[in-house]
Design a protein around this motif. Structure first.
Motif, PDB file in Angstrom:
ATOM      1  N   ALA A  25       0.842  -1.204   0.000  1.00  0.00           N
ATOM      2  CA  ALA A  25       0.000   0.000   0.000  1.00  0.00           C
ATOM      3  C   ALA A  25       0.874   1.250   0.000  1.00  0.00           C
ATOM      4  O   ALA A  25       0.600   2.210  -0.733  1.00  0.00           O
ATOM      5  CB  ALA A  25      -0.931  -0.010   1.207  1.00  0.00           C
ATOM      6  N   ARG A  26       1.928   1.244   0.792  1.00  0.00           N
ATOM      7  CA  ARG A  26       2.840   2.393   0.844  1.00  0.00           C
ATOM      8  C   ARG A  26       3.496   2.623  -0.522  1.00  0.00           C
ATOM      9  O   ARG A  26       3.737   3.762  -0.914  1.00  0.00           O
ATOM     10  CB  ARG A  26       3.916   2.166   1.906  1.00  0.00           C
ATOM     11  CG  ARG A  26       4.778   3.406   2.168  1.00  0.00           C
ATOM     12  CD  ARG A  26       5.964   3.114   3.045  1.00  0.00           C
ATOM     13  NE  ARG A  26       6.957   2.257   2.429  1.00  0.00           N
ATOM     14  CZ  ARG A  26       7.790   2.635   1.444  1.00  0.00           C
ATOM     15  NH1 ARG A  26       7.738   3.849   0.959  1.00  0.00           N
ATOM     16  NH2 ARG A  26       8.668   1.786   0.944  1.00  0.00           N
ATOM     17  N   LEU A  27       3.743   1.553  -1.256  1.00  0.00           N
ATOM     18  CA  LEU A  27       4.353   1.661  -2.588  1.00  0.00           C
ATOM     19  C   LEU A  27       3.363   2.127  -3.650  1.00  0.00           C
ATOM     20  O   LEU A  27       3.737   2.348  -4.801  1.00  0.00           O
ATOM     21  CB  LEU A  27       4.975   0.324  -2.997  1.00  0.00           C
ATOM     22  CG  LEU A  27       6.208  -0.087  -2.185  1.00  0.00           C
ATOM     23  CD1 LEU A  27       6.608  -1.521  -2.506  1.00  0.00           C
ATOM     24  CD2 LEU A  27       7.363   0.874  -2.436  1.00  0.00           C
ATOM     25  N   GLY A  28       2.083   2.234  -3.277  1.00  0.00           N
ATOM     26  CA  GLY A  28       1.085   2.780  -4.194  1.00  0.00           C
ATOM     27  C   GLY A  28       0.175   1.781  -4.868  1.00  0.00           C
ATOM     28  O   GLY A  28      -0.652   2.162  -5.705  1.00  0.00           O
ATOM     29  N   PHE A  29       0.281   0.510  -4.520  1.00  0.00           N
ATOM     30  CA  PHE A  29      -0.631  -0.468  -5.121  1.00  0.00           C
ATOM     31  C   PHE A  29      -2.039  -0.217  -4.603  1.00  0.00           C
ATOM     32  O   PHE A  29      -2.239   0.047  -3.424  1.00  0.00           O
ATOM     33  CB  PHE A  29      -0.177  -1.901  -4.827  1.00  0.00           C
ATOM     34  CG  PHE A  29       1.067  -2.274  -5.570  1.00  0.00           C
ATOM     35  CD1 PHE A  29       0.998  -2.616  -6.915  1.00  0.00           C
ATOM     36  CD2 PHE A  29       2.303  -2.243  -4.956  1.00  0.00           C
ATOM     37  CE1 PHE A  29       2.149  -2.930  -7.622  1.00  0.00           C
ATOM     38  CE2 PHE A  29       3.459  -2.565  -5.653  1.00  0.00           C
ATOM     39  CZ  PHE A  29       3.380  -2.904  -6.988  1.00  0.00           C
ATOM     40  N   LYS A  30      -3.006  -0.292  -5.510  1.00  0.00           N
ATOM     41  CA  LYS A  30      -4.398   0.000  -5.169  1.00  0.00           C
ATOM     42  C   LYS A  30      -5.245  -1.257  -4.995  1.00  0.00           C
ATOM     43  O   LYS A  30      -6.239  -1.248  -4.275  1.00  0.00           O
ATOM     44  CB  LYS A  30      -5.048   0.876  -6.251  1.00  0.00           C
ATOM     45  CG  LYS A  30      -4.312   2.175  -6.496  1.00  0.00           C
ATOM     46  CD  LYS A  30      -4.368   3.068  -5.299  1.00  0.00           C
ATOM     47  CE  LYS A  30      -3.715   4.410  -5.608  1.00  0.00           C
ATOM     48  NZ  LYS A  30      -3.438   5.164  -4.403  1.00  0.00           N
ATOM     49  N   THR A  31      -4.870  -2.323  -5.719  1.00  0.00           N
ATOM     50  CA  THR A  31      -5.634  -3.569  -5.680  1.00  0.00           C
ATOM     51  C   THR A  31      -4.684  -4.726  -5.438  1.00  0.00           C
ATOM     52  O   THR A  31      -3.625  -4.812  -6.060  1.00  0.00           O
ATOM     53  CB  THR A  31      -6.387  -3.790  -7.008  1.00  0.00           C
ATOM     54  OG1 THR A  31      -7.249  -2.666  -7.256  1.00  0.00           O
ATOM     55  CG2 THR A  31      -7.217  -5.065  -6.974  1.00  0.00           C
ATOM     56  N   LEU A  32      -5.087  -5.631  -4.548  1.00  0.00           N
ATOM     57  CA  LEU A  32      -4.315  -6.825  -4.237  1.00  0.00           C
ATOM     58  C   LEU A  32      -5.117  -8.032  -4.705  1.00  0.00           C
ATOM     59  O   LEU A  32      -6.273  -8.201  -4.314  1.00  0.00           O
ATOM     60  CB  LEU A  32      -4.065  -6.897  -2.729  1.00  0.00           C
ATOM     61  CG  LEU A  32      -3.139  -7.975  -2.217  1.00  0.00           C
ATOM     62  CD1 LEU A  32      -1.745  -7.848  -2.832  1.00  0.00           C
ATOM     63  CD2 LEU A  32      -3.043  -7.900  -0.685  1.00  0.00           C
TER      64      LEU A  32
END
Length: 142
Positions: A25-32
């Motif tokens: 999340a900190r790296l900017g991913f929006k969907t897992l």
């Protein structure tokens, strides 16, 4: 965490931990996206726990388990719909990242030249050259 970027919209990873979710999340991913079945291997984190961590960190969560070594066309269709609707960038994971890469490649083969797909996968550390016949079939089945 071993994140392997395929392109600006998707990266893949081997099995992630609960701590990795906050980092993603900190790296900017929006969907897992989880392509690994729950309890596929003893000791892997429970998908419910990873889902809770994803939601706590503001990420969308998709649980789409796919049997290792058996990516079916129905799996590719589900992945395609999920990926098109997902907020980008997406981080998909499984045991090694291969299943996620195969799903992406077979979906991408419908609109992207195979050479480009092979290059992106190779740059991410995956040799998917054995998929060539199946990718050719996908490109004709748009």
């Amino acid at each position: 965490m071993d994140i392997r970027k395929i392109d600006d919209d998707i990266s893949v990873a081997p099995q992630i931990t609960l701590d990795d979710v906050a980092e993603a999340a900190r790296l900017g991913f929006k969907t897992l996206v989880a392509n690994r079945p729950d309890q596929e291997e003893p000791g892997q984190p429970a998908m419910a726990d990873i889902e809770a961590a994803a939601r706590e960190n503001g990420m969308a969560w998709v649980y789409m388990p796919v049997e290792s070594g058996n990516v079916r066309d129905t799996d590719v269709h589900r992945f395609s719909a999920t990926f098109q609707e997902a907020e980008k960038p997406v981080l998909a994971f499984c045991r090694s990242g291969t299943r996620c890469t195969v799903l992406w490649a077979l979906d991408a083969a419908r609109t992207t030249p195979a050479r480009e797909i092979f290059t992106k996968a190779r740059n991410a550390g995956y040799d998917i050259s054995g998929l060539a016949p199946r990718m050719a079939q996908q490109s004709t089945n748009q």
